[in-house]
Design a protein around this motif. Structure first.
Motif, PDB file in Angstrom:
ATOM      1  N   VAL A  76       0.849  -1.209   0.000  1.00  0.00           N
ATOM      2  CA  VAL A  76       0.000   0.000   0.000  1.00  0.00           C
ATOM      3  C   VAL A  76       0.876   1.247   0.000  1.00  0.00           C
ATOM      4  O   VAL A  76       0.683   2.171  -0.799  1.00  0.00           O
ATOM      5  CB  VAL A  76      -0.940  -0.002   1.234  1.00  0.00           C
ATOM      6  N   PHE A  77       1.873   1.234   0.892  1.00  0.00           N
ATOM      7  CA  PHE A  77       2.758   2.402   0.995  1.00  0.00           C
ATOM      8  C   PHE A  77       3.476   2.640  -0.333  1.00  0.00           C
ATOM      9  O   PHE A  77       3.535   3.767  -0.830  1.00  0.00           O
ATOM     10  CB  PHE A  77       3.778   2.179   2.118  1.00  0.00           C
ATOM     11  N   THR A  78       4.006   1.566  -0.910  1.00  0.00           N
ATOM     12  CA  THR A  78       4.777   1.687  -2.156  1.00  0.00           C
ATOM     13  C   THR A  78       3.918   2.261  -3.278  1.00  0.00           C
ATOM     14  O   THR A  78       4.317   3.217  -3.953  1.00  0.00           O
ATOM     15  CB  THR A  78       5.315   0.299  -2.573  1.00  0.00           C
ATOM     16  N   LEU A  79       2.746   1.675  -3.454  1.00  0.00           N
ATOM     17  CA  LEU A  79       1.888   2.112  -4.558  1.00  0.00           C
ATOM     18  C   LEU A  79       1.438   3.557  -4.369  1.00  0.00           C
ATOM     19  O   LEU A  79       1.607   4.392  -5.260  1.00  0.00           O
ATOM     20  CB  LEU A  79       0.655   1.204  -4.661  1.00  0.00           C
ATOM     21  N   VAL A  80       0.894   3.846  -3.184  1.00  0.00           N
ATOM     22  CA  VAL A  80       0.324   5.184  -2.968  1.00  0.00           C
ATOM     23  C   VAL A  80       1.432   6.241  -2.974  1.00  0.00           C
ATOM     24  O   VAL A  80       1.306   7.265  -3.662  1.00  0.00           O
ATOM     25  CB  VAL A  80      -0.466   5.234  -1.634  1.00  0.00           C
ATOM     26  N   ALA A  81       2.520   5.984  -2.238  1.00  0.00           N
ATOM     27  CA  ALA A  81       3.564   7.015  -2.123  1.00  0.00           C
ATOM     28  C   ALA A  81       4.251   7.247  -3.465  1.00  0.00           C
ATOM     29  O   ALA A  81       4.375   8.394  -3.903  1.00  0.00           O
ATOM     30  CB  ALA A  81       4.584   6.600  -1.066  1.00  0.00           C
ATOM     31  N   SER A  82       4.671   6.168  -4.141  1.00  0.00           N
ATOM     32  CA  SER A  82       5.456   6.390  -5.366  1.00  0.00           C
ATOM     33  C   SER A  82       4.610   7.038  -6.469  1.00  0.00           C
ATOM     34  O   SER A  82       5.070   7.982  -7.118  1.00  0.00           O
ATOM     35  CB  SER A  82       6.111   5.091  -5.846  1.00  0.00           C
ATOM     36  N   ALA A 106      11.118  29.904  -5.251  1.00  0.00           N
ATOM     37  CA  ALA A 106      10.101  28.847  -5.144  1.00  0.00           C
ATOM     38  C   ALA A 106      10.722  27.477  -5.404  1.00  0.00           C
ATOM     39  O   ALA A 106      10.451  26.504  -4.678  1.00  0.00           O
ATOM     40  CB  ALA A 106       8.962  29.113  -6.118  1.00  0.00           C
ATOM     41  N   SER A 107      11.604  27.398  -6.411  1.00  0.00           N
ATOM     42  CA  SER A 107      12.257  26.123  -6.731  1.00  0.00           C
ATOM     43  C   SER A 107      13.112  25.657  -5.568  1.00  0.00           C
ATOM     44  O   SER A 107      13.135  24.474  -5.229  1.00  0.00           O
ATOM     45  CB  SER A 107      13.134  26.267  -7.981  1.00  0.00           C
ATOM     46  N   LEU A 108      13.813  26.626  -4.958  1.00  0.00           N
ATOM     47  CA  LEU A 108      14.669  26.281  -3.809  1.00  0.00           C
ATOM     48  C   LEU A 108      13.831  25.737  -2.646  1.00  0.00           C
ATOM     49  O   LEU A 108      14.187  24.743  -2.017  1.00  0.00           O
ATOM     50  CB  LEU A 108      15.440  27.521  -3.345  1.00  0.00           C
ATOM     51  N   ILE A 109      12.715  26.413  -2.385  1.00  0.00           N
ATOM     52  CA  ILE A 109      11.849  25.978  -1.274  1.00  0.00           C
ATOM     53  C   ILE A 109      11.304  24.576  -1.554  1.00  0.00           C
ATOM     54  O   ILE A 109      11.238  23.727  -0.671  1.00  0.00           O
ATOM     55  CB  ILE A 109      10.697  26.991  -1.054  1.00  0.00           C
ATOM     56  N   VAL A 110      10.963  24.357  -2.836  1.00  0.00           N
ATOM     57  CA  VAL A 110      10.386  23.054  -3.196  1.00  0.00           C
ATOM     58  C   VAL A 110      11.376  21.912  -2.943  1.00  0.00           C
ATOM     59  O   VAL A 110      10.995  20.856  -2.438  1.00  0.00           O
ATOM     60  CB  VAL A 110       9.910  23.077  -4.671  1.00  0.00           C
ATOM     61  N   ILE A 111      12.652  22.143  -3.264  1.00  0.00           N
ATOM     62  CA  ILE A 111      13.602  21.018  -3.102  1.00  0.00           C
ATOM     63  C   ILE A 111      14.165  20.924  -1.680  1.00  0.00           C
ATOM     64  O   ILE A 111      14.858  19.970  -1.346  1.00  0.00           O
ATOM     65  CB  ILE A 111      14.761  21.058  -4.132  1.00  0.00           C
ATOM     66  N   PHE A 112      13.823  21.885  -0.843  1.00  0.00           N
ATOM     67  CA  PHE A 112      14.371  21.934   0.516  1.00  0.00           C
ATOM     68  C   PHE A 112      14.152  20.639   1.324  1.00  0.00           C
ATOM     69  O   PHE A 112      15.094  20.120   1.925  1.00  0.00           O
ATOM     70  CB  PHE A 112      13.784  23.153   1.245  1.00  0.00           C
ATOM     71  N   PRO A 113      12.928  20.075   1.351  1.00  0.00           N
ATOM     72  CA  PRO A 113      12.716  18.874   2.184  1.00  0.00           C
ATOM     73  C   PRO A 113      13.646  17.713   1.848  1.00  0.00           C
ATOM     74  O   PRO A 113      14.005  16.927   2.715  1.00  0.00           O
ATOM     75  CB  PRO A 113      11.262  18.486   1.889  1.00  0.00           C
ATOM     76  N   MET A 114      14.038  17.654   0.569  1.00  0.00           N
ATOM     77  CA  MET A 114      14.836  16.515   0.120  1.00  0.00           C
ATOM     78  C   MET A 114      16.243  16.518   0.721  1.00  0.00           C
ATOM     79  O   MET A 114      16.885  15.482   0.838  1.00  0.00           O
ATOM     80  CB  MET A 114      14.935  16.583  -1.401  1.00  0.00           C
ATOM     81  N   ILE A 115      16.701  17.720   1.112  1.00  0.00           N
ATOM     82  CA  ILE A 115      18.092  17.798   1.580  1.00  0.00           C
ATOM     83  C   ILE A 115      18.209  17.663   3.101  1.00  0.00           C
ATOM     84  O   ILE A 115      19.301  17.645   3.635  1.00  0.00           O
ATOM     85  CB  ILE A 115      18.775  19.111   1.110  1.00  0.00           C
ATOM     86  N   ILE A 116      17.066  17.541   3.777  1.00  0.00           N
ATOM     87  CA  ILE A 116      17.126  17.396   5.243  1.00  0.00           C
ATOM     88  C   ILE A 116      17.183  15.906   5.595  1.00  0.00           C
ATOM     89  O   ILE A 116      16.594  15.068   4.908  1.00  0.00           O
ATOM     90  CB  ILE A 116      15.877  18.012   5.918  1.00  0.00           C
ATOM     91  N   SER A 117      17.879  15.621   6.705  1.00  0.00           N
ATOM     92  CA  SER A 117      17.970  14.221   7.147  1.00  0.00           C
ATOM     93  C   SER A 117      16.590  13.683   7.533  1.00  0.00           C
ATOM     94  O   SER A 117      15.762  14.415   8.097  1.00  0.00           O
ATOM     95  CB  SER A 117      18.930  14.136   8.339  1.00  0.00           C
ATOM     96  N   ASP A 165       6.457  11.090   3.615  1.00  0.00           N
ATOM     97  CA  ASP A 165       7.273  10.649   2.474  1.00  0.00           C
ATOM     98  C   ASP A 165       7.006  11.528   1.248  1.00  0.00           C
ATOM     99  O   ASP A 165       7.933  11.877   0.513  1.00  0.00           O
ATOM    100  CB  ASP A 165       6.972   9.178   2.159  1.00  0.00           C
ATOM    101  N   LEU A 166       5.740  11.869   1.036  1.00  0.00           N
ATOM    102  CA  LEU A 166       5.397  12.747  -0.096  1.00  0.00           C
ATOM    103  C   LEU A 166       6.099  14.086   0.052  1.00  0.00           C
ATOM    104  O   LEU A 166       6.668  14.623  -0.897  1.00  0.00           O
ATOM    105  CB  LEU A 166       3.889  13.010  -0.138  1.00  0.00           C
ATOM    106  N   TRP A 167       6.061  14.619   1.268  1.00  0.00           N
ATOM    107  CA  TRP A 167       6.681  15.924   1.533  1.00  0.00           C
ATOM    108  C   TRP A 167       8.179  15.865   1.264  1.00  0.00           C
ATOM    109  O   TRP A 167       8.754  16.775   0.702  1.00  0.00           O
ATOM    110  CB  TRP A 167       6.387  16.309   2.989  1.00  0.00           C
ATOM    111  N   GLN A 168       8.794  14.747   1.655  1.00  0.00           N
ATOM    112  CA  GLN A 168      10.244  14.651   1.510  1.00  0.00           C
ATOM    113  C   GLN A 168      10.677  14.347   0.073  1.00  0.00           C
ATOM    114  O   GLN A 168      11.656  14.897  -0.408  1.00  0.00           O
ATOM    115  CB  GLN A 168      10.799  13.563   2.447  1.00  0.00           C
ATOM    116  N   TRP A 169       9.955  13.476  -0.623  1.00  0.00           N
ATOM    117  CA  TRP A 169      10.479  12.960  -1.888  1.00  0.00           C
ATOM    118  C   TRP A 169       9.794  13.442  -3.153  1.00  0.00           C
ATOM    119  O   TRP A 169      10.262  13.165  -4.259  1.00  0.00           O
ATOM    120  CB  TRP A 169      10.514  11.425  -1.857  1.00  0.00           C
TER     121      TRP A 169
END
Lengths: 292, 420
Positions: A76-82, A106-117, A165-169
């Motif tokens: 479920v997680f794999t299908l919905v998240a990806s 805006a682009s910088l803010i959008v990619i921000f979550p991806m760079i946090i641990s 996961d959506l927020w991060q990836w």
């Protein structure tokens, strides 16, 4: 003569690649073979006892409710998240394709979550999700609505982890799709416009088909990653409430490093490996098939 | 020529330096400790500082690990037999598993070698936890942190409903109902509801008080009327806990208690309540009573959750490590740690120091718990049993299963684990 040249040419490549190939074989094949071997034993790592049980570990694990629950949750997680990440990534890429004031910020803010641990992200979201003092429940109660047990209600907990996961990836999907969009020659769009296509038609009938490979690539990478979900479950819910967020990776961790039942952990790892390999093969075939 | 002379001078300077450095390194012993993070890690650091002040030739490497990391790393290192660790901290239920594998040094032999005896000031019941087989075998670990699960309640609130001291769990339920009805904004009951160890640890004092057992003659004993009564009572009591209790950990319980929101915590550990009487951090100074757990069909029995210190038998510095263990568990060090850090001692004398009792009024209850408290079953399968127990307990708590069905499942799964 030609065959001889080809043989020399091939030998050269084999010699050049041999050290790297050997290291890869040692680092990947050896652990996989060991895991496969161990999966046929009742193997306690602490007391170091091994008893051959054949397929016993597999039969037991597959019949266990916790494993079945972990498998369903993982799927479920794999299908919905990806899929959601890819859809949102494409939408964001389209949104940020146009020129507007503050696009770079805006682009910088959008990619921000991806760079946090991930652990930091989980700590922050744990506060957002807190039943008493969390941001989300504060908003809900301000609007006169009931509080939600984001991480404590078994009907909601998995969805809450998916949201993190959506927020991060999603930014990852956005970046790849945006790079793909940037590589489309502008003449194609101009031609479509001259032919009278509207922007919606251009997006659906021109841009998306051209981005097919990028979309498949993101989908494959996110599917493989989400299938191995562990860190967010570990940090946010510990598999609870009532096993509502148990996943295959968490099951393996528990068996391997909490109970030190390496035989059972190995059997569960082999099952996961087969699942991941099947998914990877599916996407790779589609990607390569398209290229051919 | 000039360059050559310079090189010669440098070489001549380096040789004695190297020899001197070698001489120093031969005298220095480095002890590596696999310890805990948080307050336990700070306590260990205090002990290290006081030890190195007296023994400057001993240096330490202290690994501060979470509970699960500590167990994982200890098992992997001890199994490898590398002697990487000289001292390890062990959560008491896991001592059996580690010594079943024969990984720990015999402390009785080290006591004999040093010509000293085990200090009778150390609580005997706590010392025996370090014996394998429990409780009469050789000694493999000493008690460092004297954790005992205690019961906390707002005495000012319970007095309103005629209870000065809770003798039975039935009284607890009655008062919880009254608080719910009459004290808006107050959470009558607090406990850790996270599945696995937290929920099991909170439930065990109730389980035992109702006369139930985990193992009887080595066999699972979850499908008994006593166990059913205990779980049905727990589920009834849980109706008076906060809505998000299934995610409650130590922090949430402690915060609710210190802020004055919580009325009765069915499980608190000394490490959680160090600031209870600190007016800067607590809204309930002088209002919370910390006591032994109530009983029901049986007398109360506090649960001991000690952290033990042991020496891996593959350590290359066994004598030095043993000397440090004696220092760590000495009255002087325990009193100093208790005063500065609040980590509970394991000695009779330290529990009776008046300045410490003033700081930690629950010390008499804590000492009673150490003297007569119960320990979790000594079995190699404890981690798995606790996990299964905790999983189904939480499923019953969230309403997925009835108490009876949950206990039947626990019985079936634990039987499978033991017979596997």
């Amino acid at each position: 003569m030609r065959n001889r040249e080809r043989a020399v040419y091939s030998s050269f490549f084999y010699i050049v690649f041999a050290p790297a190939l050997l290291i890869i074989l040692l680092l990947t094949t050896y652990p996989m073979v060991t895991i496969l071997y161990d999966s046929f034993f009742r193997y306690s790592f602490v007391v170091n006892t091994r008893t051959f049980v054949g397929l016993g570990n597999y039969i037991h694990i597959v019949g266990e409710e916790l494993f079945q629950r972990s498998l369903i949750n993982t799927l479920v997680f794999t299908l919905v998240a990806s899929f959601s990440e890819v859809v949102l990534g494409v939408a964001l890429a389209f949104l940020l394709k146009r020129q507007f004031l503050g696009k770079r910020v805006a682009s910088l803010i959008v990619i921000f979550p991806m760079i946090i641990s991930t652990m930091v992200i989980c700590a922050v979201w744990q506060i957002f999700y807190h039943y008493e003092i969390g941001l989300f429940n504060h908003v809900l109660t301000t609007l006169g609505m009931q509080r939600v047990g984001w991480l404590t209600d078994q009907r909601v907990a998995l969805a809450s982890i998916i949201l993190v996961d959506l927020w991060q990836w999603t930014p990852f999907a956005f970046l790849i799709i945006q790079a793909g969009m940037g590589s489309i020659p502008s003449e194609i769009f101009e031609a479509a416009q001259i032919d009278g296509a509207r922007s919606g038609q251009i997006a659906v009938k021109v841009t998306l088909p051209i981005l097919r490979n990028q979309i498949l690539l993101v989908l494959m990478l996110r599917t493989l990653d989400t299938f191995r979900l562990f860190d967010k479950v570990y940090a946010l819910t510990g598999g609870g409430p009532a096993n509502a967020t148990q996943t295959l990776s968490f099951f393996i961790y528990r068996e391997g490093f909490k109970f030190f039942n390496f035989g059972r952990a190995s059997a569960a790892s082999v099952i996961t490996l087969v699942g991941v390999a099947f998914l990877a093969l599916f996407y790779v075939r589609r990607l390569l098939g398209e290229e051919e | 020529m000039k360059r050559m002379s310079m090189t010669m001078v440098i070489v001549l300077l380096l040789i004695p330096m190297a020899l001197f450095a070698r001489g120093v390194s031969e005298d220095v012993t480095t002890l590596t400790i696999a310890g805990r993070d948080g307050a336990y890690g700070d306590a260990m650091e205090l002990a290290i500082q006081s030890y190195t002040a007296k023994n400057p030739n001993v240096r330490f490497e202290l690994l501060k690990l979470s509970g699960s990391e500590l167990m994982e790393q200890s098992v992997i290192e001890l199994r490898g037999g590398t002697g990487a660790f000289d001292v390890i901290l062990i959560d008491d239920p896991f001592l059996t598993q580690l010594q079943e594998a024969g990984w720990l040094a015999d402390l009785d032999a080290l006591y004999r070698k040093k010509g000293v005896a085990i200090d009778p000031d150390l609580v005997e019941n706590m010392v025996n936890i370090g014996r394998y087989p429990y409780p009469n075998g050789p000694l493999y670990a000493l008690p460092h942190v004297g954790n005992v699960a205690l019961f906390a309640y707002r005495q000012d609130v319970s007095r309103k409903y005629g209870i000065e001291k809770f003798d039975t769990w039935s009284q607890v339920l009655d008062v919880a109902k009254k608080i719910k009805a009459n004290e808006p904004g107050m959470a009558p009951i607090l406990f850790r509801g996270v599945q696995g160890n937290p929920i099991v640890t909170g439930f065990l004092p109730i389980y035992w008080a109702f006369g139930a057992d985990i193992l009887k003659d080595g066999k699972p004993a979850f499908d008994t009327p006593e166990a059913l009564n205990a779980l049905e009572y727990f589920l009834e009591l849980a109706k008076y806990a906060p809505q998000g209790v299934t995610a409650y950990q130590a922090t949430q319980v402690s915060d609710a208690l210190l802020s004055g929101v919580g009325a009765i915590a069915i499980e608190v550990w000394p490490g959680w309540i160090g600031n209870l009487e600190n007016p800067e951090l607590s809204n309930v100074v002088g209002k919370v009573k910390i006591a032994a757990h109530p009983g029901e069909v049986k007398r109360s029995s506090s649960m001991i959750g000690a952290w033990m210190v042991a020496i891996p038998k593959d350590s290359k510095n066994i004598d030095a490590a043993f000397d440090f263990l004696l220092h760590l568990t000495s009255a002087e060090t325990q009193a100093m740690i208790s005063e500065k850090n609040g980590v509970p001692p394991t000695r009779h004398s330290v529990h009776k120091i008046s300045s410490l009792v003033a700081m930690y009024p629950w010390y008499p209850a804590q000492l009673d718990g150490q003297i007569s408290g119960s320990i979790r079953p000594r079995t190699n399968y404890w981690a798995e049993i606790e996990s299964v127990f905790g999983d189904y307990l939480q499923r019953a708590l969230v309403g997925n299963l009835t108490a009876k069905a949950a206990l039947e499942q626990i019985q079936r799964r634990v039987t499978e684990i033991i017979e596997r």
